[in-house]
Design an enzyme around this catalytic site. Structure first.
Site, PDB file in Angstrom:
ATOM      1  N   ASP A  88       0.857  -1.180   0.000  1.00 44.48           N
ATOM      2  CA  ASP A  88       0.000   0.000   0.000  1.00 44.48           C
ATOM      3  C   ASP A  88       0.897   1.236   0.000  1.00 44.48           C
ATOM      4  OD1 ASP A  88      -1.758   2.083   0.554  1.00 44.48           O
ATOM      5  OD2 ASP A  88      -2.817   1.007   2.141  1.00 44.48           O
ATOM      6  N   GLU A 105       2.551   7.211 -11.699  1.00 47.40           N
ATOM      7  CA  GLU A 105       1.785   7.534 -12.897  1.00 47.40           C
ATOM      8  C   GLU A 105       0.360   6.985 -12.803  1.00 47.40           C
ATOM      9  OE1 GLU A 105       4.821   7.124 -16.459  1.00 47.40           O
ATOM     10  OE2 GLU A 105       5.089   5.519 -14.994  1.00 47.40           O
TER      11      GLU A 105
END
Length: 233
Positions: A88, A105
């Protein structure tokens, strides 16, 4: 009821291939042109997907590590002995000040955005670079997206800048690459007849497809590239 992640859906994968995002390798190469990673520099691809950016970083001689939550993508990105792990981004398994570059991105909008920025700031060394690209909203943030996607938490660009600066970063470059997003949308239309046809292929439901079209009309998504750095102490 929401369907699964947009970026993992078959219509997106057919159109975008392994990059899974608008702009593809062209936008990544622009980011790396600005970041100028030195050979041996320590770089993280935060949300590495199927590993395209990892490969481009390796071409430049960087020591790279990729993180993602999608186990299937990680299996694709782990080729050629690449170091990848499931994690995470809000709880990064890296030491303070241990990296020179983070590339993120079309992943940030899927996260706890301010917590992730705090983690990015923590693990970058002074002078380290954050290369961030994602969707922003050029219109009203109204409507609801029926899939988990980078459009759903998109804000206006000014809010993005405030969040990045608020995390402690110095902002160096901001570029608008909405034209790349429009090219992606045009490809979806070509393949599916209309944006409604694309969203119907993703969701399998006409009402959810119309919901997505309405959310797109209201928010007018754009695509930004942002380069920032951790100030020297």
């Amino acid at each position: 009821m929401r369907t699964s992640e947009l970026y993992a859906s078959a219509p997106v994968r057919v159109s975008l291939g392994r990059t899974l995002r608008p702009g593809g390798e062209a936008l990544t190469r622009r980011m790396l042109q600005l970041a100028r990673p030195a050979p041996g520099s320590r770089a993280l691809d935060a949300g590495c997907g199927c590993g395209t950016t990892l490969g481009l970083l390796l071409e430049r001689g960087a020591r790279v590590f990729g993180l993602d939550l999608n186990s299937a993508f990680l299996r694709e990105s782990a080729g050629d002995g690449r170091a990848v792990a499931r994690a995470d981004l809000a709880h990064l398994p890296m030491a303070d000040g241990s990296l020179d570059l983070i590339v993120c991105e079309c992943t940030w909008n899927l996260t706890d955005k301010e917590q992730v920025l705090a983690e990015f700031f923590r693990i970058l060394r002074p002078g380290g670079v954050l290369a961030l690209s994602d969707i922003y909203a050029r219109g009203y943030r109204a409507g609801e997206w029926p899939v988990r996607c980078c459009f759903a938490q998109a804000t206006d660009l000014q809010t993005v800048l405030e969040q990045v600066a608020g995390a402690g970063f110095g902002i160096d470059v901001v570029e608008d690459h909405t034209s790349m997003l429009k090219k992606t949308a045009a490809d979806f239309v070509f393949r599916h007849g209309s944006l409604f046809g694309f969203w119907h292929a993703v969701t399998g439901d006409a009402s959810l497809a119309e919901m997505a079209c309405a959310a797109s009309r209201e928010s007018k998504p754009g695509l930004f590239l942002l380069m920032a750095h951790v100030p020297l102490q």
